[in-house]
Scaffold this motif. Structure first.
Motif, PDB file in Angstrom:
ATOM      1  N   ASP A   1      36.627  43.943  42.274  1.00 35.27           N
ATOM      2  CA  ASP A   1      35.909  44.406  42.646  1.00 35.27           C
ATOM      3  C   ASP A   1      34.435  44.351  42.418  1.00 35.27           C
ATOM      4  OD1 ASP A   1      37.755  45.238  44.754  1.00 35.27           O
ATOM      5  OD2 ASP A   1      38.140  46.918  43.847  1.00 35.27           O
TER       6      ASP A   1
ATOM      7  N   ASP B   1      38.375  36.341  53.905  1.00 34.84           N
ATOM      8  CA  ASP B   1      38.577  36.565  53.104  1.00 34.84           C
ATOM      9  C   ASP B   1      39.884  35.240  52.180  1.00 34.84           C
ATOM     10  OD1 ASP B   1      40.203  38.446  54.279  1.00 34.84           O
ATOM     11  OD2 ASP B   1      39.616  40.187  52.069  1.00 34.84           O
ATOM     12  N   CYS B   2      40.174  35.481  51.087  1.00 34.95           N
ATOM     13  CA  CYS B   2      40.928  34.637  50.201  1.00 34.95           C
ATOM     14  C   CYS B   2      41.374  35.821  48.822  1.00 34.95           C
ATOM     15  CB  CYS B   2      41.231  33.651  50.911  1.00 34.95           C
ATOM     16  SG  CYS B   2      40.339  32.690  50.122  1.00 34.95           S
ATOM     17  N   LEU B   3      42.674  35.148  48.738  1.00 41.89           N
ATOM     18  CA  LEU B   3      42.421  35.369  47.089  1.00 41.89           C
ATOM     19  C   LEU B   3      43.302  34.446  46.295  1.00 41.89           C
ATOM     20  CD1 LEU B   3      44.422  39.137  47.321  1.00 41.89           C
ATOM     21  CD2 LEU B   3      41.923  38.842  46.520  1.00 41.89           C
TER      22      LEU B   3
ATOM     23  N   TYR C   1      35.317  39.486  41.076  1.00 41.21           N
ATOM     24  CA  TYR C   1      36.697  40.006  40.491  1.00 41.21           C
ATOM     25  C   TYR C   1      36.993  41.381  39.793  1.00 41.21           C
ATOM     26  CZ  TYR C   1      39.235  40.206  36.071  1.00 41.21           C
ATOM     27  OH  TYR C   1      40.293  39.973  35.019  1.00 41.21           O
TER      28      TYR C   1
ATOM     29  N   GLU D   1      38.723  36.906  44.319  1.00 40.41           N
ATOM     30  CA  GLU D   1      38.778  37.500  45.606  1.00 40.41           C
ATOM     31  C   GLU D   1      36.909  36.899  46.551  1.00 40.41           C
ATOM     32  OE1 GLU D   1      38.484  41.114  49.369  1.00 40.41           O
ATOM     33  OE2 GLU D   1      37.774  41.632  47.466  1.00 40.41           O
ATOM     34  N   TRP D   2      37.890  36.307  47.225  1.00 43.82           N
ATOM     35  CA  TRP D   2      36.767  34.844  47.937  1.00 43.82           C
ATOM     36  C   TRP D   2      36.680  35.486  49.326  1.00 43.82           C
ATOM     37  CZ3 TRP D   2      33.790  31.283  44.842  1.00 43.82           C
ATOM     38  CH2 TRP D   2      34.529  31.132  43.821  1.00 43.82           C
ATOM     39  N   LYS D   3      34.640  35.670  49.535  1.00 39.70           N
ATOM     40  CA  LYS D   3      34.906  35.774  51.186  1.00 39.70           C
ATOM     41  C   LYS D   3      33.326  35.272  51.146  1.00 39.70           C
ATOM     42  CE  LYS D   3      34.870  41.210  50.507  1.00 39.70           C
ATOM     43  NZ  LYS D   3      34.749  42.630  50.535  1.00 39.70           N
TER      44      LYS D   3
ATOM     45  N   ASP E   1      43.779  38.230  40.397  1.00 39.07           N
ATOM     46  CA  ASP E   1      43.377  37.414  41.871  1.00 39.07           C
ATOM     47  C   ASP E   1      42.183  37.323  41.724  1.00 39.07           C
ATOM     48  OD1 ASP E   1      45.650  36.608  41.465  1.00 39.07           O
ATOM     49  OD2 ASP E   1      45.745  37.344  44.237  1.00 39.07           O
TER      50      ASP E   1
END
Length: 156
Positions: A98, A54-56, A96, A34-36, A32
């Motif tokens: 980290d 945040d969301c995946l 992506y 990751e968005w912050k 996934d």
């Protein structure tokens, strides 16, 4: 592309927007993204930055993708009084594995909702009377990362 659904809005309202992007090659292992969403009230003091949410997102198929994101308003107790009114920054990051690959920055102006309070702000901040307006001018920074694929391009 980032489309805000509630702009301008009350300062204490959640942020609500849609992110649209294109994936031109498959991502390995269906990892996934990751968005912050980060609120920066005091650019000189990173400790005061607030991660609002945040969301995946994933798995991400090849092609045009979009998702809706809703993030909380900043916590007023964590904003120095002198930094509440005026300009702050709102940053959306994408990562992506980290590794941050994109950063989209906006300026947000915060002011009172009427001319009298704008001209003579009350001594104590009245957060329920504040409105925010996010500038349509954005700044996009892309970072080179290891995608673990032969070729991947992210377009926002």
């Amino acid at each position: 592309n980032v489309e805000f659904f509630n702009n301008p809005a009350r300062f204490l309202d959640p942020y609500h927007f849609r992110v649209t992007f294109e994936c031109i090659a498959p991502l390995k292992d269906d990892i996934d993204l990751e968005w912050k969403l980060i609120y920066v009230s005091s650019p000189g003091n990173e400790e005061l930055d607030q991660e609002l949410d945040d969301c995946l997102v994933g798995p991400v198929p090849v092609g045009v993708n979009s998702f809706e994101f809703e993030g909380l308003a900043p916590d007023p107790a964590k904003i120095p009084t002198e930094d509440v009114l005026g300009v702050a920054a709102l940053i959306l990051t994408g990562s992506y594995r980290d590794q941050e690959f994109v950063r989209v920055g906006y300026y947000q102006n915060t002011e009172y909702d009427n001319e009298d309070m704008k001209a003579t702000p009350p001594e104590k901040i009245q957060f329920d009377r504040l409105v925010r307006d996010i500038s349509t001018k954005l700044r996009v920074t892309r970072f080179q990362i290891k995608w673990s694929v032969l070729f991947f391009m992210f377009v926002i």
